[in-house]
Each structure stands twice: as structure tokens, then as C-alpha cells.
Design a protein around this motif. Sequence first.
Motif, PDB file in Angstrom:
ATOM      1  N   GLN A  48       0.836  -1.204   0.000  1.00 28.11           N
ATOM      2  CA  GLN A  48       0.000   0.000   0.000  1.00 28.11           C
ATOM      3  C   GLN A  48       0.871   1.254   0.000  1.00 28.11           C
ATOM      4  N   LYS A  49       1.972   1.222   0.740  1.00 25.98           N
ATOM      5  CA  LYS A  49       2.878   2.371   0.785  1.00 25.98           C
ATOM      6  C   LYS A  49       3.452   2.665  -0.597  1.00 25.98           C
ATOM      7  N   GLN A  50       3.676   1.635  -1.374  1.00 29.04           N
ATOM      8  CA  GLN A  50       4.261   1.819  -2.698  1.00 29.04           C
ATOM      9  C   GLN A  50       3.206   2.103  -3.758  1.00 29.04           C
ATOM     10  N   VAL A  51       2.023   1.521  -3.624  1.00 25.83           N
ATOM     11  CA  VAL A  51       0.993   1.649  -4.650  1.00 25.83           C
ATOM     12  C   VAL A  51       0.179   2.930  -4.485  1.00 25.83           C
ATOM     13  N   LEU A  52      -0.050   3.367  -3.275  1.00 27.09           N
ATOM     14  CA  LEU A  52      -0.891   4.542  -3.052  1.00 27.09           C
ATOM     15  C   LEU A  52      -0.383   5.775  -3.793  1.00 27.09           C
ATOM     16  N   PRO A  53       0.902   6.101  -3.743  1.00 30.22           N
ATOM     17  CA  PRO A  53       1.352   7.266  -4.522  1.00 30.22           C
ATOM     18  C   PRO A  53       1.113   7.111  -6.028  1.00 30.22           C
ATOM     19  N   LEU A  54       1.262   5.899  -6.536  1.00 29.97           N
ATOM     20  CA  LEU A  54       1.011   5.670  -7.964  1.00 29.97           C
ATOM     21  C   LEU A  54      -0.465   5.859  -8.295  1.00 29.97           C
ATOM     22  N   LEU A  56      -2.620   7.719  -6.611  1.00 29.36           N
ATOM     23  CA  LEU A  56      -2.941   9.140  -6.497  1.00 29.36           C
ATOM     24  C   LEU A  56      -2.460   9.908  -7.725  1.00 29.36           C
ATOM     25  N   GLN A  57      -1.284   9.543  -8.210  1.00 28.26           N
ATOM     26  CA  GLN A  57      -0.770  10.189  -9.418  1.00 28.26           C
ATOM     27  C   GLN A  57      -1.672   9.882 -10.613  1.00 28.26           C
ATOM     28  N   ALA A  58      -2.183   8.669 -10.687  1.00 33.06           N
ATOM     29  CA  ALA A  58      -3.098   8.302 -11.775  1.00 33.06           C
ATOM     30  C   ALA A  58      -4.381   9.129 -11.682  1.00 33.06           C
ATOM     31  N   TYR A  59      -4.912   9.293 -10.473  1.00 36.15           N
ATOM     32  CA  TYR A  59      -6.118  10.109 -10.309  1.00 36.15           C
ATOM     33  C   TYR A  59      -5.842  11.571 -10.676  1.00 36.15           C
ATOM     34  N   GLU A  60      -4.635  12.051 -10.368  1.00 40.22           N
ATOM     35  CA  GLU A  60      -4.269  13.416 -10.752  1.00 40.22           C
ATOM     36  C   GLU A  60      -4.238  13.556 -12.272  1.00 40.22           C
ATOM     37  N   ARG A  61      -3.662  12.577 -12.934  1.00 39.09           N
ATOM     38  CA  ARG A  61      -3.571  12.626 -14.397  1.00 39.09           C
ATOM     39  C   ARG A  61      -4.965  12.542 -15.028  1.00 39.09           C
ATOM     40  N   ILE A  62      -5.813  11.716 -14.450  1.00 40.50           N
ATOM     41  CA  ILE A  62      -7.178  11.603 -14.978  1.00 40.50           C
ATOM     42  C   ILE A  62      -7.934  12.912 -14.754  1.00 40.50           C
ATOM     43  N   THR A  63      -7.713  13.535 -13.604  1.00 40.47           N
ATOM     44  CA  THR A  63      -8.341  14.828 -13.329  1.00 40.47           C
ATOM     45  C   THR A  63      -7.891  15.861 -14.353  1.00 40.47           C
ATOM     46  N   LEU A  64      -6.598  15.888 -14.624  1.00 38.41           N
ATOM     47  CA  LEU A  64      -6.077  16.817 -15.619  1.00 38.41           C
ATOM     48  C   LEU A  64      -6.675  16.529 -16.998  1.00 38.41           C
ATOM     49  N   PHE A  65      -6.770  15.257 -17.345  1.00 40.33           N
ATOM     50  CA  PHE A  65      -7.382  14.877 -18.624  1.00 40.33           C
ATOM     51  C   PHE A  65      -8.818  15.373 -18.704  1.00 40.33           C
ATOM     52  N   LEU A  66      -9.595  15.125 -17.651  1.00 40.01           N
ATOM     53  CA  LEU A  66     -11.002  15.541 -17.657  1.00 40.01           C
ATOM     54  C   LEU A  66     -11.139  17.058 -17.735  1.00 40.01           C
ATOM     55  N   GLN A 106      -3.311   4.930 -17.302  1.00 37.72           N
ATOM     56  CA  GLN A 106      -3.778   5.208 -15.939  1.00 37.72           C
ATOM     57  C   GLN A 106      -4.895   4.257 -15.515  1.00 37.72           C
ATOM     58  N   GLN A 107      -5.490   3.565 -16.479  1.00 39.80           N
ATOM     59  CA  GLN A 107      -6.618   2.691 -16.154  1.00 39.80           C
ATOM     60  C   GLN A 107      -6.210   1.530 -15.256  1.00 39.80           C
ATOM     61  N   ILE A 108      -4.927   1.175 -15.205  1.00 40.73           N
ATOM     62  CA  ILE A 108      -4.531   0.052 -14.347  1.00 40.73           C
ATOM     63  C   ILE A 108      -4.498   0.442 -12.873  1.00 40.73           C
ATOM     64  N   VAL A 110      -6.817   2.687 -11.460  1.00 39.47           N
ATOM     65  CA  VAL A 110      -8.131   3.120 -10.976  1.00 39.47           C
ATOM     66  C   VAL A 110      -9.121   1.966 -11.116  1.00 39.47           C
ATOM     67  N   THR A 111     -10.256   2.115 -10.485  1.00 36.93           N
ATOM     68  CA  THR A 111     -11.270   1.058 -10.548  1.00 36.93           C
ATOM     69  C   THR A 111     -11.878   1.011 -11.945  1.00 36.93           C
ATOM     70  N   PRO A 112     -12.382  -0.141 -12.330  1.00 40.91           N
ATOM     71  CA  PRO A 112     -13.021  -0.238 -13.649  1.00 40.91           C
ATOM     72  C   PRO A 112     -14.209   0.727 -13.808  1.00 40.91           C
ATOM     73  N   GLU A 113     -14.960   0.942 -12.732  1.00 43.04           N
ATOM     74  CA  GLU A 113     -16.092   1.877 -12.808  1.00 43.04           C
ATOM     75  C   GLU A 113     -15.606   3.282 -13.130  1.00 43.04           C
ATOM     76  N   CYS A 114     -14.525   3.686 -12.484  1.00 37.76           N
ATOM     77  CA  CYS A 114     -13.976   5.022 -12.713  1.00 37.76           C
ATOM     78  C   CYS A 114     -13.488   5.143 -14.157  1.00 37.76           C
ATOM     79  N   TRP A 115     -12.765   4.143 -14.623  1.00 37.80           N
ATOM     80  CA  TRP A 115     -12.247   4.215 -15.984  1.00 37.80           C
ATOM     81  C   TRP A 115     -13.381   4.219 -17.010  1.00 37.80           C
ATOM     82  N   ASN A 116     -14.413   3.436 -16.770  1.00 37.01           N
ATOM     83  CA  ASN A 116     -15.560   3.421 -17.681  1.00 37.01           C
ATOM     84  C   ASN A 116     -16.229   4.786 -17.731  1.00 37.01           C
ATOM     85  N   LEU A 117     -16.298   5.459 -16.586  1.00 38.41           N
ATOM     86  CA  LEU A 117     -16.905   6.786 -16.542  1.00 38.41           C
ATOM     87  C   LEU A 117     -16.039   7.810 -17.276  1.00 38.41           C
TER      88      LEU A 117
END
Length: 174
Positions: A48-54, A56-66, A106-108, A110-117
Motif C-alpha cells: 500500500q505504501k508503494q501503490v498509493l502514490p502511484l 494518487l498520481q493516476a487520479y491526478e492525471r485523470i483529473t487533468l485529462f477531464l 492510468q486505467q490500471i 483506478v477502478t473499472p467503474e472510474c475508468w468506464n466513466l
Amino acid sequence: MEETTQIISYVAYLLPAIVVGIIAYFFFKGHTANEEGRRRYLVQKEAQKQVLPLRLQAYERITLFLERIDPNKLLVRVKPFSDSKDDYENLLIKNIEQEFDHNLTQQIYVTPECWNLVNAAKNATIHVIRQGAMHEKEGNVDKMREWLLQNFMEEVTPSQKALAYVKKEVSELF
């Protein structure tokens, strides 16, 4: 009779050993399961310590994309280079597709629901841009931009809907 007494005495000696054996078996079984659960928890905590920053970065990139494909911002950022409505429509769609392709990995995280949205927001935005081009058949690029901006001033854009879901999902991480 003597044999029965001898068998009873053997059973009397063996019974406490059997009871102690059964208790020891269940104790060690419980202890082993507890240790396995603890080890699994520690491994998961370390991961979790290693994956959480990744993530969060994916969510940041998706936010920027949106934010970048939000029609209100996209139309201001991407200016037409000619008076051709079709060229401008293709330019906007190309811009959206490039942004999407840039953030495809970034889809790997985030959750599938989030990526589908997110994918649905992209497709809905492209659909509305195509609608705007079809709506303004005789108009020029400026009329098409005006129609698209007015269309999205009154309602929530697909990007904003997806962004609200992304924010909700990130809040659930903490």
C-alpha cells in the motif's frame, strides 16, 4: 476381569494425553492462522505504501485529462485555424483523442467503474462536438463554438460528472 481393568487403566492414562493433544492442535492451528494473517497484513501494508502514490498520481492525471477535455475549456484552449467547421470539429476530436491516448495507462491504477466513466465522458464530449457541427450546418466555426459554449453553460458537462466521481473515489482511499 484383569484385562478389562488393565484396558481401563490404559485409557485413563491416555485420555489426558489425547485431550492435551487436541487442545494443542487447535491452539497451534489458531496461532498459525493468526501469524499468516499478520504476515499478509504486513505485506499488504508495505505494498500500500508503494501503490498509493502511484494511484494518487493516476487520479491526478485523470483529473487533468477531464479538465482538458471539458468543452468549456477545450473550446477556449483550441482555437480554429481555418473557417472550416469540419476542420475545427476534427481538430477538437483529435485533441481529445490525443489526450486520452496519453493517459490510457492510468486505467490500471483506478477502478473499472472510474475508468468506464472517464471513457464515457470522453465519448460523450466527442458526441456533443459532432452534434454541434451538425447543428450549425450553414454556420461558420464561430457559430459552432458559440452553440457548444451555450449548450454547456446551462448543464453539467460529462467531464464534470466524471470528475465528481473521481473525487469521490479518491476520498474513499483515505
